[in-house]
Design a protein around this motif. Structure first.
Motif, PDB file in Angstrom:
ATOM      1  N   LEU A   1      98.574 -49.924 119.414  1.00  0.00           N
ATOM      2  CA  LEU A   1      98.104 -51.241 119.853  1.00  0.00           C
ATOM      3  C   LEU A   1      98.121 -52.238 118.695  1.00  0.00           C
ATOM      4  O   LEU A   1      98.456 -53.414 118.885  1.00  0.00           O
ATOM      5  CB  LEU A   1      96.706 -51.141 120.448  1.00  0.00           C
ATOM      6  CG  LEU A   1      96.623 -50.537 121.850  1.00  0.00           C
ATOM      7  CD1 LEU A   1      95.178 -50.310 122.241  1.00  0.00           C
ATOM      8  CD2 LEU A   1      97.311 -51.432 122.854  1.00  0.00           C
ATOM      9  N   ASP A   2      97.772 -51.775 117.501  1.00  0.00           N
ATOM     10  CA  ASP A   2      97.789 -52.664 116.333  1.00  0.00           C
ATOM     11  C   ASP A   2      99.198 -53.172 116.054  1.00  0.00           C
ATOM     12  O   ASP A   2      99.390 -54.347 115.719  1.00  0.00           O
ATOM     13  CB  ASP A   2      97.226 -51.953 115.103  1.00  0.00           C
ATOM     14  CG  ASP A   2      95.731 -51.711 115.201  1.00  0.00           C
ATOM     15  OD1 ASP A   2      95.059 -52.424 115.979  1.00  0.00           O
ATOM     16  OD2 ASP A   2      95.236 -50.807 114.499  1.00  0.00           O
ATOM     17  N   ARG A   3     100.194 -52.289 116.204  1.00  0.00           N
ATOM     18  CA  ARG A   3     101.585 -52.720 115.992  1.00  0.00           C
ATOM     19  C   ARG A   3     101.999 -53.737 117.047  1.00  0.00           C
ATOM     20  O   ARG A   3     102.659 -54.737 116.740  1.00  0.00           O
ATOM     21  CB  ARG A   3     102.524 -51.516 116.035  1.00  0.00           C
ATOM     22  CG  ARG A   3     102.576 -50.736 114.757  1.00  0.00           C
ATOM     23  CD  ARG A   3     103.755 -49.770 114.740  1.00  0.00           C
ATOM     24  NE  ARG A   3     103.775 -48.856 115.864  1.00  0.00           N
ATOM     25  CZ  ARG A   3     103.188 -47.668 115.886  1.00  0.00           C
ATOM     26  NH1 ARG A   3     102.541 -47.240 114.839  1.00  0.00           N
ATOM     27  NH2 ARG A   3     103.275 -46.891 116.961  1.00  0.00           N
ATOM     28  N   GLU A   4     101.624 -53.490 118.293  1.00  0.00           N
ATOM     29  CA  GLU A   4     101.968 -54.432 119.368  1.00  0.00           C
ATOM     30  C   GLU A   4     101.277 -55.772 119.141  1.00  0.00           C
ATOM     31  O   GLU A   4     101.882 -56.833 119.353  1.00  0.00           O
ATOM     32  CB  GLU A   4     101.577 -53.855 120.717  1.00  0.00           C
ATOM     33  CG  GLU A   4     102.440 -52.688 121.157  1.00  0.00           C
ATOM     34  CD  GLU A   4     102.006 -52.124 122.499  1.00  0.00           C
ATOM     35  OE1 GLU A   4     101.405 -52.859 123.301  1.00  0.00           O
ATOM     36  OE2 GLU A   4     102.280 -50.941 122.743  1.00  0.00           O
ATOM     37  N   ILE A   5     100.018 -55.735 118.724  1.00  0.00           N
ATOM     38  CA  ILE A   5      99.283 -56.975 118.456  1.00  0.00           C
ATOM     39  C   ILE A   5      99.953 -57.742 117.324  1.00  0.00           C
ATOM     40  O   ILE A   5     100.132 -58.966 117.407  1.00  0.00           O
ATOM     41  CB  ILE A   5      97.804 -56.669 118.136  1.00  0.00           C
ATOM     42  CG1 ILE A   5      97.077 -56.224 119.406  1.00  0.00           C
ATOM     43  CG2 ILE A   5      97.119 -57.874 117.512  1.00  0.00           C
ATOM     44  CD1 ILE A   5      95.679 -55.690 119.172  1.00  0.00           C
ATOM     45  N   ALA A   6     100.354 -57.052 116.272  1.00  0.00           N
ATOM     46  CA  ALA A   6     101.021 -57.709 115.145  1.00  0.00           C
ATOM     47  C   ALA A   6     102.341 -58.342 115.585  1.00  0.00           C
ATOM     48  O   ALA A   6     102.674 -59.467 115.174  1.00  0.00           O
ATOM     49  CB  ALA A   6     101.253 -56.722 114.014  1.00  0.00           C
ATOM     50  N   ALA A   7     103.086 -57.643 116.437  1.00  0.00           N
ATOM     51  CA  ALA A   7     104.367 -58.177 116.920  1.00  0.00           C
ATOM     52  C   ALA A   7     104.150 -59.429 117.765  1.00  0.00           C
ATOM     53  O   ALA A   7     104.879 -60.425 117.622  1.00  0.00           O
ATOM     54  CB  ALA A   7     105.106 -57.116 117.724  1.00  0.00           C
TER      55      ALA A   7
ATOM     56  N   GLU B   1      92.419 -54.436 125.267  1.00  0.00           N
ATOM     57  CA  GLU B   1      92.718 -53.010 125.384  1.00  0.00           C
ATOM     58  C   GLU B   1      92.291 -52.268 124.128  1.00  0.00           C
ATOM     59  O   GLU B   1      91.736 -51.171 124.196  1.00  0.00           O
ATOM     60  CB  GLU B   1      94.213 -52.801 125.621  1.00  0.00           C
ATOM     61  CG  GLU B   1      94.688 -53.176 126.999  1.00  0.00           C
ATOM     62  CD  GLU B   1      96.187 -53.000 127.164  1.00  0.00           C
ATOM     63  OE1 GLU B   1      96.813 -52.332 126.304  1.00  0.00           O
ATOM     64  OE2 GLU B   1      96.720 -53.517 128.145  1.00  0.00           O
ATOM     65  N   ARG B   2      92.556 -52.865 122.978  1.00  0.00           N
ATOM     66  CA  ARG B   2      92.164 -52.239 121.700  1.00  0.00           C
ATOM     67  C   ARG B   2      90.648 -52.076 121.639  1.00  0.00           C
ATOM     68  O   ARG B   2      90.136 -51.022 121.244  1.00  0.00           O
ATOM     69  CB  ARG B   2      92.659 -53.078 120.536  1.00  0.00           C
ATOM     70  CG  ARG B   2      92.346 -52.468 119.185  1.00  0.00           C
ATOM     71  CD  ARG B   2      92.866 -53.370 118.064  1.00  0.00           C
ATOM     72  NE  ARG B   2      92.718 -52.739 116.787  1.00  0.00           N
ATOM     73  CZ  ARG B   2      91.597 -52.732 116.067  1.00  0.00           C
ATOM     74  NH1 ARG B   2      90.521 -53.333 116.530  1.00  0.00           N
ATOM     75  NH2 ARG B   2      91.540 -52.135 114.904  1.00  0.00           N
ATOM     76  N   GLN B   3      89.942 -53.106 122.034  1.00  0.00           N
ATOM     77  CA  GLN B   3      88.480 -53.035 122.010  1.00  0.00           C
ATOM     78  C   GLN B   3      87.967 -51.992 122.991  1.00  0.00           C
ATOM     79  O   GLN B   3      87.003 -51.285 122.711  1.00  0.00           O
ATOM     80  CB  GLN B   3      87.873 -54.410 122.316  1.00  0.00           C
ATOM     81  CG  GLN B   3      86.389 -54.470 122.087  1.00  0.00           C
ATOM     82  CD  GLN B   3      86.013 -54.181 120.640  1.00  0.00           C
ATOM     83  OE1 GLN B   3      86.627 -54.692 119.719  1.00  0.00           O
ATOM     84  NE2 GLN B   3      85.011 -53.340 120.457  1.00  0.00           N
ATOM     85  N   ALA B   4      88.617 -51.860 124.133  1.00  0.00           N
ATOM     86  CA  ALA B   4      88.207 -50.846 125.114  1.00  0.00           C
ATOM     87  C   ALA B   4      88.398 -49.438 124.553  1.00  0.00           C
ATOM     88  O   ALA B   4      87.543 -48.569 124.746  1.00  0.00           O
ATOM     89  CB  ALA B   4      89.008 -51.013 126.405  1.00  0.00           C
ATOM     90  N   VAL B   5      89.489 -49.222 123.833  1.00  0.00           N
ATOM     91  CA  VAL B   5      89.723 -47.911 123.223  1.00  0.00           C
ATOM     92  C   VAL B   5      88.635 -47.618 122.195  1.00  0.00           C
ATOM     93  O   VAL B   5      88.089 -46.506 122.141  1.00  0.00           O
ATOM     94  CB  VAL B   5      91.125 -47.847 122.579  1.00  0.00           C
ATOM     95  CG1 VAL B   5      91.274 -46.636 121.683  1.00  0.00           C
ATOM     96  CG2 VAL B   5      92.198 -47.853 123.650  1.00  0.00           C
ATOM     97  N   ILE B   6      88.298 -48.609 121.387  1.00  0.00           N
ATOM     98  CA  ILE B   6      87.258 -48.435 120.370  1.00  0.00           C
ATOM     99  C   ILE B   6      85.912 -48.164 121.034  1.00  0.00           C
ATOM    100  O   ILE B   6      85.158 -47.282 120.597  1.00  0.00           O
ATOM    101  CB  ILE B   6      87.192 -49.670 119.452  1.00  0.00           C
ATOM    102  CG1 ILE B   6      88.459 -49.730 118.584  1.00  0.00           C
ATOM    103  CG2 ILE B   6      85.951 -49.641 118.578  1.00  0.00           C
ATOM    104  CD1 ILE B   6      88.606 -51.008 117.802  1.00  0.00           C
ATOM    105  N   ASP B   7      85.604 -48.886 122.099  1.00  0.00           N
ATOM    106  CA  ASP B   7      84.339 -48.684 122.804  1.00  0.00           C
ATOM    107  C   ASP B   7      84.256 -47.292 123.424  1.00  0.00           C
ATOM    108  O   ASP B   7      83.203 -46.648 123.392  1.00  0.00           O
ATOM    109  CB  ASP B   7      84.140 -49.748 123.886  1.00  0.00           C
ATOM    110  CG  ASP B   7      83.906 -51.131 123.311  1.00  0.00           C
ATOM    111  OD1 ASP B   7      83.605 -51.233 122.103  1.00  0.00           O
ATOM    112  OD2 ASP B   7      84.031 -52.115 124.072  1.00  0.00           O
ATOM    113  N   GLN B   8      85.354 -46.820 124.010  1.00  0.00           N
ATOM    114  CA  GLN B   8      85.371 -45.487 124.596  1.00  0.00           C
ATOM    115  C   GLN B   8      85.154 -44.414 123.531  1.00  0.00           C
ATOM    116  O   GLN B   8      84.414 -43.448 123.747  1.00  0.00           O
ATOM    117  CB  GLN B   8      86.698 -45.224 125.309  1.00  0.00           C
ATOM    118  CG  GLN B   8      86.852 -45.979 126.600  1.00  0.00           C
ATOM    119  CD  GLN B   8      88.236 -45.800 127.188  1.00  0.00           C
ATOM    120  OE1 GLN B   8      89.136 -45.250 126.560  1.00  0.00           O
ATOM    121  NE2 GLN B   8      88.407 -46.297 128.418  1.00  0.00           N
ATOM    122  N   GLU B   9      85.780 -44.595 122.385  1.00  0.00           N
ATOM    123  CA  GLU B   9      85.620 -43.633 121.288  1.00  0.00           C
ATOM    124  C   GLU B   9      84.171 -43.617 120.800  1.00  0.00           C
ATOM    125  O   GLU B   9      83.602 -42.551 120.546  1.00  0.00           O
ATOM    126  CB  GLU B   9      86.562 -44.000 120.142  1.00  0.00           C
ATOM    127  CG  GLU B   9      86.530 -43.061 118.986  1.00  0.00           C
ATOM    128  CD  GLU B   9      87.286 -41.783 119.250  1.00  0.00           C
ATOM    129  OE1 GLU B   9      87.021 -40.800 118.542  1.00  0.00           O
ATOM    130  OE2 GLU B   9      88.135 -41.765 120.157  1.00  0.00           O
TER     131      GLU B   9
END
Length: 103
Positions: free
Chosen positions: A7-13, A82-90
């Motif tokens: 997700l970080d790579r996609e966000i950077a792109a 989406e990135r924040q949701a992944v972090i929240d789930q973790e």
């Protein structure tokens, strides 16, 4: 830590593409928008050689840039969500693990 590298790579792109669109780099546009933009620029140049203004072509080109910017900004918001949701789930999984192992 949550695995958000993809997700970080996609966000950077998307951020890179958004910066290029905001600096009016036409290679950042999809092919259809590039073709429309080329048509508007051609009309504007043809009118300019006859010393006439071309407000329709200018508005059309501005509309292409603003639509592309809005689309990319929306994509960026979705990816960041989406990135924040992944972090929240973790984090929730870690909390549950700690609760379960407390006793």
């Amino acid at each position: 830590m949550a695995n958000t590298r993809k997700l970080d790579r996609e966000i950077a792109a998307v951020k890179n593409k958004l910066d290029r669109v905001r600096s009016k780099d036409s290679s950042a546009l999809p092919a259809g928008d590039q073709a429309k933009l080329a048509g508007y620029i051609g009309v504007a140049l043809a009118k300019a050689t006859r010393l006439k203004s071309s407000p329709m072509a200018e508005r059309g080109a501005d509309r292409i840039w603003s639509n592309a910017s809005e689309r990319l900004a929306a994509d960026l918001r979705v990816l960041e969500g989406e990135r924040q949701a992944v972090i929240d789930q973790e984090a929730a999984a870690r909390r549950e693990k700690k609760k379960a192992s407390w006793f």
